[in-house]
Design a protein around this motif. Structure first.
Motif, mmCIF file in Angstrom:
data_model
loop_
_atom_site.group_PDB
_atom_site.id
_atom_site.type_symbol
_atom_site.label_atom_id
_atom_site.label_comp_id
_atom_site.label_asym_id
_atom_site.label_seq_id
_atom_site.Cartn_x
_atom_site.Cartn_y
_atom_site.Cartn_z
ATOM 1 N N GLY A 32 0.837 -1.195 0.000
ATOM 2 C CA GLY A 32 0.000 0.000 0.000
ATOM 3 C C GLY A 32 0.869 1.241 0.000
ATOM 4 N N SER A 77 -0.072 -4.531 -5.704
ATOM 5 C CA SER A 77 -0.458 -3.220 -5.178
ATOM 6 C C SER A 77 -1.826 -3.346 -4.510
ATOM 7 N N GLN A 78 -1.974 -2.685 -3.352
ATOM 8 C CA GLN A 78 -3.246 -2.775 -2.632
ATOM 9 C C GLN A 78 -3.488 -1.491 -1.836
ATOM 10 N N PHE A 79 -4.208 -0.564 -2.464
ATOM 11 C CA PHE A 79 -4.466 0.726 -1.825
ATOM 12 C C PHE A 79 -5.307 0.586 -0.566
ATOM 13 N N THR A 80 -6.072 -0.496 -0.433
ATOM 14 C CA THR A 80 -6.955 -0.652 0.724
ATOM 15 C C THR A 80 -6.190 -0.834 2.029
ATOM 16 N N HIS A 82 -4.391 1.265 3.248
ATOM 17 C CA HIS A 82 -4.428 2.586 3.875
ATOM 18 C C HIS A 82 -5.846 3.007 4.228
ATOM 19 N N ALA A 96 -4.440 6.866 0.837
ATOM 20 C CA ALA A 96 -3.842 6.105 -0.274
ATOM 21 C C ALA A 96 -3.440 7.070 -1.385
#
Length: 150
Positions: A32, A77-80, A82, A96
């Motif tokens: 993230g 990739s994993q914005f979640t 944040h 994010a």
């Protein structure tokens, strides 16, 4: 920058029915990126990931790093990661990084890990709907936040 690192016996990521990345022994890393991250975060976190001694030695103790077991990395990739859940039940992702910041940092992390390991890094695709399959070994799951170094 937050990384969720899972020691795996195998892991793969599928996008639109096609396998995009696949590894055997190694790390599945969910990454993230926040708008505050820099190249310094990449270097610090990348070295931590590669140097983690969480693979079993001959006595069954977690004492070996990725190189010692000839392991690979699957980086997703994993914005979640944040997500803020302070208010209500719907997470906020304001921390994010937006794609114009996150994509270059994600790509720099791929290149940094390739340099550190001397191997190609398997990946997902930034922003894609991905199906991640893994066999967590242990299970061993470690969370590292580059903003919590002290």
């Amino acid at each position: 920058m937050i990384a969720v690192i899972q020691r795996v016996s195998r892991a793969s990521v599928t996008i639109d029915g096609n396998v995009n990345g696949e590894i055997r022994t190694g790390f599945l890393v969910l990454l993230g990126v926040t708008h505050l991250d820099t190249d310094e975060d990449i270097q610090w976190l990348g070295k931590k990931i590669v140097g983690l001694r969480v693979f079993n030695d001959s006595e069954g103790k977690m004492n070996l790093d990725l190189q010692a077991v000839e392991g690979d990395i699957l980086l997703i990739s994993q914005f979640t990661l944040h997500a803020s859940t302070k208010k209500g039940n719907r997470p906020s992702f304001i921390e994010a990084a937006k794609p114009d910041i996150a994509i270059p940092l994600y790509e720099k992390m791929i290149r940094f890990l390739e340099t550190e390991t001397g191997k190609p890094i398997q990946t997902g695709q930034f922003g894609a709907d991905m199906k991640v399959d893994l066999l967590n070994d242990g299970p061993v799951t470690i969370v590292i936040d580059s903003k919590n170094r002290v």
